[in-house]
Design an enzyme around this catalytic site. Structure first.
Site, PDB file in Angstrom:
ATOM      1  N   SER A 107       0.849  -1.189   0.000  1.00  0.00           N
ATOM      2  CA  SER A 107       0.000   0.000   0.000  1.00  0.00           C
ATOM      3  C   SER A 107       0.884   1.238   0.000  1.00  0.00           C
ATOM      4  CB  SER A 107      -0.877   0.017   1.256  1.00  0.00           C
ATOM      5  OG  SER A 107      -1.561   1.249   1.398  1.00  0.00           O
ATOM      6  N   TYR A 109      -2.763  -0.576  10.256  1.00  0.00           N
ATOM      7  CA  TYR A 109      -2.602  -0.926   8.849  1.00  0.00           C
ATOM      8  C   TYR A 109      -1.242  -0.465   8.318  1.00  0.00           C
ATOM      9  CZ  TYR A 109      -3.810  -1.210   3.856  1.00  0.00           C
ATOM     10  OH  TYR A 109      -3.833  -1.515   2.505  1.00  0.00           O
TER      11      TYR A 109
END
Length: 292
Positions: free
Chosen positions: A167, A180
């Site tokens: 990501s 995350y």
């Protein structure tokens, strides 16, 4: 290691030189995509399949994976997996080898997200995100490399690929999204370390760091999507509606749109086709995040 995985290792070794004869940029390659039943994972799997790869959609939701594989047609399969559970991963890898004969490309895409500030996110949520996103990546690489090493032993002319879908949050911190982002930062550390260990076996390991895929359920689900979560968490100052949150995020990219599975698939092709690259974190963010 289970007896089932032992059998799969031997099967993959025996079939290392047997691949489907078909066209496309990935013609004849045998791929697994975790989290492949919906969203980004499904879109990536569909792109790989269109370019000639046989693909296993590995997902916790087996029924949804089976429907997706049926829609994709010949050369697409569904296998259930919980990436946070090593035994489940071993069973998935063994079943994938049984279905396809081996594994040439493993796309570690499965991931979850829970957002919130330090006073809001519970330890249970933090552990859940870490177990899937970070430990799950380790579980998958630990298992699939045993197949790939056996194939390399049988056919040293081939390269094999592990691609983690990371990501942009693995490249820079993310406010109220630390569980995350932390796992994704750690995932790049795993990628670099795995690449060092696995290079002698011609196994390349890279991470792709996409921008936001706004059209999938991760962002747009009306109950638990990130637009809703970020609105509730107050991540976007002044935002009063989901539309306000979305507009704020669209404005961050120099190319005014979200990332798509096709964008990410092109980065996967690069990882596979470029035999002189491993251990990298490749941004696909429309200029939102630039390497320094």
């Amino acid at each position: 290691m289970s007896q089932l995985l032992d059998q799969a290792i031997e099967h993959a070794k025996q079939h290392a030189k047997v691949r489907p004869d078909c066209g496309g940029r990935l013609g004849g390659r045998l791929a697994v995509v975790t989290g492949g039943a919906q969203g980004f994972g499904l879109g990536i799997a569909q792109e790989l399949h269109r370019e000639g790869a046989s693909v296993v959609l590995a997902d916790l939701n087996l029924a949804q994976a089976e429907l997706a594989a049926k829609d994709m047609g010949k050369g697409a399969y569904a296998v259930q997996v919980d990436v946070s559970n090593l035994e489940s991963v071993e069973q998935m890898v063994a079943r994938s080898v049984e279905l396809m004969g081996g594994i040439d490309l493993f796309v570690a895409n499965a991931g979850v997200l829970r957002s919130g500030g330090l006073d809001e996110l519970t330890p249970a949520d933090f552990e859940f995100v870490t177990k899937v996103n970070y430990t799950g990546y380790f579980n998958c690489v630990r298992t699939v490399t045993r197949i790939m090493k056996a194939q390399f032993e049988a056919d040293g002319s081939r390269f094999y690929d592990i691609v983690q879908i990371n990501s942009k949050s693995g490249l820079e911190g993310s406010k109220r999204n630390f569980a995350y982002a932390g796992g994704k930062f750690g995932g790049i550390g795993l990628t670099q370390s795995f690449a060092m260990e696995l290079a002698p076996y011609q196994i390349k390991v890279n991470s792709i760091c996409p921008g936001n895929f706004y059209d999938g359920p991760l962002w747009s689900d009306p109950e638990q999507g990130l637009f809703v979560q970020y609105l509730r968490a107050g991540k976007v100052p002044g935002a009063k509606t989901v539309e306000d949150v979305k507009a704020s995020y669209l404005s961050k990219s120099l190319i005014q749109r979200g990332c798509t599975p096709e964008d990410v698939a092109k980065a996967v092709y690069y990882c596979v086709e470029q035999c002189y690259e491993t251990g990298q974190a490749i941004p696909v963010t429309g200029g939102q995040v630039m390497l320094s």
